[in-house]
Design a protein around this motif. Structure first.
Motif, PDB file in Angstrom:
ATOM      1  N   LEU A 105       0.841  -1.198   0.000  1.00  0.00           N
ATOM      2  CA  LEU A 105       0.000   0.000   0.000  1.00  0.00           C
ATOM      3  C   LEU A 105       0.878   1.250   0.000  1.00  0.00           C
ATOM      4  O   LEU A 105       1.887   1.311   0.708  1.00  0.00           O
ATOM      5  CB  LEU A 105      -0.910   0.007   1.229  1.00  0.00           C
ATOM      6  CG  LEU A 105      -1.927  -1.136   1.307  1.00  0.00           C
ATOM      7  CD1 LEU A 105      -2.737  -1.024   2.581  1.00  0.00           C
ATOM      8  CD2 LEU A 105      -2.844  -1.133   0.090  1.00  0.00           C
ATOM      9  N   ARG A 113      -7.128   6.332   1.803  1.00  0.00           N
ATOM     10  CA  ARG A 113      -6.942   5.271   2.802  1.00  0.00           C
ATOM     11  C   ARG A 113      -6.367   5.829   4.094  1.00  0.00           C
ATOM     12  O   ARG A 113      -6.837   5.506   5.202  1.00  0.00           O
ATOM     13  CB  ARG A 113      -6.014   4.186   2.267  1.00  0.00           C
ATOM     14  CG  ARG A 113      -5.678   3.108   3.321  1.00  0.00           C
ATOM     15  CD  ARG A 113      -4.661   2.129   2.819  1.00  0.00           C
ATOM     16  NE  ARG A 113      -3.317   2.658   2.768  1.00  0.00           N
ATOM     17  CZ  ARG A 113      -2.410   2.556   3.738  1.00  0.00           C
ATOM     18  NH1 ARG A 113      -2.734   1.953   4.870  1.00  0.00           N
ATOM     19  NH2 ARG A 113      -1.190   3.051   3.599  1.00  0.00           N
ATOM     20  N   GLU A 114      -5.362   6.659   3.976  1.00  0.00           N
ATOM     21  CA  GLU A 114      -4.714   7.199   5.165  1.00  0.00           C
ATOM     22  C   GLU A 114      -5.656   8.102   5.952  1.00  0.00           C
ATOM     23  O   GLU A 114      -5.708   8.047   7.181  1.00  0.00           O
ATOM     24  CB  GLU A 114      -3.442   7.942   4.752  1.00  0.00           C
ATOM     25  CG  GLU A 114      -2.383   6.998   4.187  1.00  0.00           C
ATOM     26  CD  GLU A 114      -1.284   7.715   3.426  1.00  0.00           C
ATOM     27  OE1 GLU A 114      -0.128   7.283   3.500  1.00  0.00           O
ATOM     28  OE2 GLU A 114      -1.599   8.726   2.741  1.00  0.00           O
ATOM     29  N   LEU A 159      -8.089   5.882   7.791  1.00  0.00           N
ATOM     30  CA  LEU A 159      -7.528   5.225   8.964  1.00  0.00           C
ATOM     31  C   LEU A 159      -7.388   6.207  10.127  1.00  0.00           C
ATOM     32  O   LEU A 159      -7.642   5.846  11.288  1.00  0.00           O
ATOM     33  CB  LEU A 159      -6.178   4.594   8.636  1.00  0.00           C
ATOM     34  CG  LEU A 159      -5.592   3.748   9.771  1.00  0.00           C
ATOM     35  CD1 LEU A 159      -6.491   2.557  10.070  1.00  0.00           C
ATOM     36  CD2 LEU A 159      -4.191   3.277   9.445  1.00  0.00           C
ATOM     37  N   TYR A 188     -10.179  -1.427   2.383  1.00  0.00           N
ATOM     38  CA  TYR A 188      -8.719  -1.571   2.296  1.00  0.00           C
ATOM     39  C   TYR A 188      -8.281  -2.822   3.074  1.00  0.00           C
ATOM     40  O   TYR A 188      -7.688  -2.728   4.152  1.00  0.00           O
ATOM     41  CB  TYR A 188      -8.015  -0.334   2.858  1.00  0.00           C
ATOM     42  CG  TYR A 188      -8.528   0.970   2.280  1.00  0.00           C
ATOM     43  CD1 TYR A 188      -8.170   1.368   0.995  1.00  0.00           C
ATOM     44  CD2 TYR A 188      -9.386   1.793   3.023  1.00  0.00           C
ATOM     45  CE1 TYR A 188      -8.639   2.558   0.459  1.00  0.00           C
ATOM     46  CE2 TYR A 188      -9.859   2.989   2.489  1.00  0.00           C
ATOM     47  CZ  TYR A 188      -9.485   3.357   1.207  1.00  0.00           C
ATOM     48  OH  TYR A 188      -9.958   4.533   0.685  1.00  0.00           O
ATOM     49  N   ASP A 193      -4.705  -3.353   4.684  1.00  0.00           N
ATOM     50  CA  ASP A 193      -4.197  -2.399   5.667  1.00  0.00           C
ATOM     51  C   ASP A 193      -3.884  -3.148   6.956  1.00  0.00           C
ATOM     52  O   ASP A 193      -4.768  -3.434   7.771  1.00  0.00           O
ATOM     53  CB  ASP A 193      -5.237  -1.302   5.916  1.00  0.00           C
ATOM     54  CG  ASP A 193      -4.658  -0.125   6.688  1.00  0.00           C
ATOM     55  OD1 ASP A 193      -3.781  -0.357   7.542  1.00  0.00           O
ATOM     56  OD2 ASP A 193      -5.079   1.018   6.437  1.00  0.00           O
TER      57      ASP A 193
END
Length: 914
Positions: free
Chosen positions: A490, A568-569, A572, A598, A601
């Motif tokens: 990723l 994605r970050e 999260l 995701y 992850d």
């Protein structure tokens, strides 16, 4: 031009077939169609020298449990075998020809069932030359003037040519000398011979010799089989049952042969002393051999080959017990005669056969001599046209070079290094041709891992997946400015330097090793705008009690996510915030959604799955299982995922599968704490207490020295000691490994052990000393965990800790808190446990039985493992006995004894009867 990349695999034996199989499977996962050519003159794929035998007396030298073609499904071959042989089990040694059929069927089925246009074609030809053709490779063979053009080539030809340099010229020229016993029909003339001298001389005493001896035994009533080698010793045998490998910590073993030899001898001695068997030490060493071999300078490798290799091979390459017993019988009857000698001279006999003189001053008249010394060690002498051509000098350098006494080809992770030190040619190799750089590289467990890694590497080279830049743009996989990636691929929105440190921390977290938070903090310091580093720190501070300012780390993560993060970050960071604020509701739901989007992850999945390190997000046990199992397409054969799956399988009481999965994960990553944890539960739940204790002791002192939760593994070892009734060992372990543990681990492991000791042993037998006082343990745990636990799991263990401290008032207070909780598990399970434990302290046995019986059905929703929740049943057993309900206590104990061996339960069962 072919729209699909072409991958040519030279050799269709086990290595080539496994490579083709993993290429098919990986191409399906990536939705990347490829054309695979298996180039080999053999009539079938999957056979080769190893599995082409037609003699069912030739058995595998690895049990069925270790022969799966698929690392993520280590029971695969066993289940396939059981479909045809219902009595087969994990320690069955199947015929080698059966395994050849298994490989054949797996590749055929994979090619048939794949959903993309990947094809596998068998080209029956012998490649004679290899040359680069632009970015591709052209393979010449007699059947085509233009040869084959491939985007990638895998050299999987093995080492089929036998060595005969030891043989005097008169023997090499004799028609009574079988140079290659594996050549089709090579042994038939010996079997049919009824007129010449009856005896046969077999030169060599390794695995090949064992097969030849079995093929020739009993073929003539007057025949003796003389077997000679330098040692005169046959291979060692396997143990009578599967035993877990004792993997050593080799960090302090040095880099010279003398140092390593001393450390190996010490490792063998220590494991033999603790387990009663040297084999687990050898099997564990196997996981570390490649690293040790690569430390050695060339002169030490050469010395090893001359002085140590024969002894290593005899111990490492073992034979099944049934084969060993048969050989013992043949030696005892005189049909096989062993000798430590070498051939010195040979002369023909007048009526056929040979007179052979050996260094032991014996002269034998034999009808035949069979060469069982194994393949030539130096690939430069094999006479293989492919290898000869790869090693041929060219204007721009040879396509390949050899390593360590010519034992194999030099590679970079399997990709050939050429004569100028480059590794850009699309040519790979595996198996026996990597012995020079790995030493152990010829057995299926090693080859299947190499085949999987090679399949991924080949597809990354010929058909790389697209990658996304920081601005969201998708570019080809090898675009020069693509962002750095984490261990699962990723992208990371940070600098390469910070990413490298973050990844090191993530890998520590995946292995359950200490130091992850320090590395995350270092990554955040290197790049203050690295959102994931800050989020990881906040998560570890909240979940695992890491020494970090959770509020500040979360604020930094949110600030960085606004300016320097992808979807994605940012997701999260949001999940971590919700997880901290409301872990069992909004945080849990958000984490589920994030993982669905995701699945690779690692940080998110780690937080979601209940393990030693994280409490997880799911209350229903079956939902945990489904979460992990549904991640299979995202992770495939990755060791970390296999480790988590192993824990799920033991939770499902599928202990054989769990053990095999754990072993498979450890073969890839010997430091996988999740795999060790799964195996620890398997040993306990199946009653392997002596084995489990010895194995854990070794791991704690070796590979587990850097584990972040060593106290929990010590707790597991102590459970074995309690089950064995060895209270003095528990006392010593408590003082050595558990007395000074603080925080969550002090609560969950140390305090719970003290209460289990009391209710399972001392309260049943007053002659057994009581456990140490719990007051210092509770002081080290802290009042927050004991009085205001945030989860039902922590609340359960807080109740047990108060019981261990004989504090009924605190139990009453905690029970009131749990009854008023909004959490169903706290109300329905933990609250009655509190009442039941308080009743035990007050010796109100009837109330204790009622309350603890009420709590038992809902305990799975509290979380943790069956071994942890068992503390409630242990207390209930005591209450039943003290309340005079011995029939019920006997029923519970009887079920447990039937399920697993336990001297402690057997003793209590006798007490309830008397």
């Amino acid at each position: 031009m072919n729209a699909r990349p072409v991958v040519a695999i030279l050799g269709a034996g086990a290595a080539g077939t496994l490579t083709a199989l993993h290429l098919v499977r990986e191409s399906g996962r990536r939705s990347t169609p490829v054309e695979i050519l298996l180039v080999d003159p053999a009539d079938r794929w999957g056979r080769g020298t190893a599995f082409g035998t037609t003699d069912d007396q030739h058995l595998l030298n690895v049990p069925a449990a270790g022969m799966s073609a698929l690392p993520e499904d280590p029971s695969h071959f066993l289940h396939w075998l059981q479909d045809q042989q219902p009595d087969a089990h994990a320690f069955t040694f199947a015929p080698r020809r059966t395994y050849g059929r298994y490989l054949d069927e797996q590749l055929t089925a994979a090619a048939r069932d794949i959903l993309v246009e990947t094809t596998v074609r068998h080209v029956r030809a012998t490649v004679t030359d290899v040359r680069r053709d632009g970015a591709r490779v052209r393979l010449g063979h007699a059947g085509s003037p233009d040869g084959l053009l491939a985007d990638a080539v895998v050299v999987a030809v093995g080492l089929p040519t036998t060595g005969e340099d030891w043989a005097p010229p008169a023997l090499r020229d004799s028609p009574f000398f079988v140079t290659d016993p594996w050549a089709p029909g090579a042994l038939d003339p010996i079997r049919r011979d009824r007129t010449g001298p009856a005896d046969v001389l077999v030169v060599g005493t390794g695995l090949t010799a064992v097969d030849v001896l079995f093929s020739l035994a009993g073929t003539r009533p007057d025949r003796r089989l003389h077997t000679v080698s330098r040692s005169g010793r046959l291979p060692s045998r396997h143990a009578d049952r599967l035993k877990p490998a004792a993997i050593p910590d080799i960090s302090g073993w040095g880099a010279r042969l003398e140092e390593i030899r001393t450390a190996v001898e010490q490792h063998l001695t220590e494991v033999a002393k603790t387990t009663g068997d040297w084999r687990p030490a050898l099997d564990g060493l196997r996981f570390r051999v490649a690293e040790l071999w690569q430390r050695l300078p060339e002169e030490d490798r050469t010395t090893f080959l001359l002085r140590d290799a024969a002894a290593w091979n005899r111990l490492r390459h073992r034979i099944p017990t049934e084969s060993h017993e048969r050989l013992d019988g043949l030696v005892g009857s005189g049909e096989i005669v062993l000798g430590a000698a070498s051939v010195t001279a040979v002369e023909p006999l007048a009526h056929g056969g040979l007179r052979v003189a050996t260094t032991d001053e014996a002269v034998r008249e034999v009808g035949w001599v069979v060469n069982c010394t194994g393949p030539r060690a130096d690939v430069r002498t094999l006479g293989n046209p492919v290898l000869d051509d790869l090693l041929r000098p060219r204007l721009d350098g040879a396509l390949a070079v050899t390593t360590t006494a010519g034992m194999g080809l030099a590679t970079r992770d399997g990709r050939l290094v050429d004569g100028r030190g480059r590794h850009d040619a699309p040519i790979w190799t595996l198996g026996a041709l990597r012995r020079g750089e790995l030493w152990e590289s010829t057995a299926v467990p090693e080859i299947r891992q190499q085949a999987l890694a090679l399949a991924v590497g080949v597809l990354e080279a010929v058909a790389p997946l697209p990658r996304r830049l920081a601005d969201g743009t998708w570019v080809p996989g090898h675009h020069p400015v693509a962002r750095p990636r984490d261990p699962l691929g990723l992208p990371l929105s940070t600098t390469a330097e910070a990413a490298a440190v973050f990844n090191a921390g993530l890998e520590r977290l995946m292995r359950l090793q200490s130091g992850a938070e320090e590395l995350f903090a270092q990554a955040a310091a290197l790049d203050p705008d690295f959102a994931l580093a800050h989020a990881a720190l906040a998560l570890l501070g909240h979940e695992a009690g890491a020494d970090t300012d959770v509020t500040a780390a979360l604020a930094a993560a949110r600030r960085a996510a606004r300016t320097n993060a992808d979807d994605r970050e940012r997701s999260l960071v949001s999940v971590v915030g919700l997880r901290i604020r409301e872990p069992r509701r909004a945080g849990a739901d958000a984490l589920r959604r994030h993982i669905a989007a995701y699945p690779r992850d690692v940080l998110a999945v780690s937080a979601a799955v209940p393990t030693i390190a994280f409490s997880g997000v799911i209350d229903v046990q079956q939902d945990v299982w489904a979460l992990v199992e549904n991640l299979a397409p995202a992770y495939g054969d990755h060791w970390w995922y296999i480790s988590l799956l192993a824990f799920v399988r033991q939770d499902q009481a599928r202990y054989d599968e769990a053990a095999l999965l754990a072993e498979s994960a450890l073969s890839c990553e010997p430091s996988s704490g999740h795999a060790v944890h799964a195996l620890a539960h398997v040993h306990y739940e199946t009653g392997q207490h002596e084995t489990g204790r010895a194995w854990l002791d070794h791991w704690i002192d070796a590979g587990g020295r850097s584990a972040s939760h060593r106290a929990h593994f010590a707790w597991h070892a102590a459970l074995h000691e309690l089950a064995l009734g060895d209270v003095e060992a528990v006392r010593a372990r408590f003082a050595r490994q558990l007395a000074d543990v603080t925080g969550v681990r002090g609560l969950v492991d140390t305090a719970s052990l003290l209460w289990r000791w009391q209710v399972a042993v001392t309260d049943w037998d007053t002659t057994v000393p009581s456990p140490p006082t719990a007051a210092p343990v509770l002081a080290a745990v802290g009042s927050q965990l004991l009085g205001q636990p945030e989860t039902p799991f922590i609340a359960l263990h807080a109740a047990v800790a108060h019981a261990a401290n004989h504090d009924a008032a605190s139990l009453d207070s905690l029970g009131t808190r749990c009854r008023r909780s909004r959490d169903e598990a706290s109300r329905s399970a933990v609250a009655p446990v509190c009442r039941g434990l308080a009743a035990v302290l007050r010796e109100d046995w009837s109330t204790a039985v009622t309350e603890l019986s009420t709590a038992l059905p809902g305990l799975t929703a509290v979380g943790g493992s069956a071994a942890q929740r068992e503390i409630v049943e242990e207390t209930l057993l005591l209450a039943l006995w003290r309340d005079g309900r011995t029939d019920v206590a006997r029923e519970v104990l009887g079920d447990r004894v039937d399920r697993r061996h336990s001297p402690l339960d057997e003793r209590r069962l006798r007490l309830t009867a008397g």
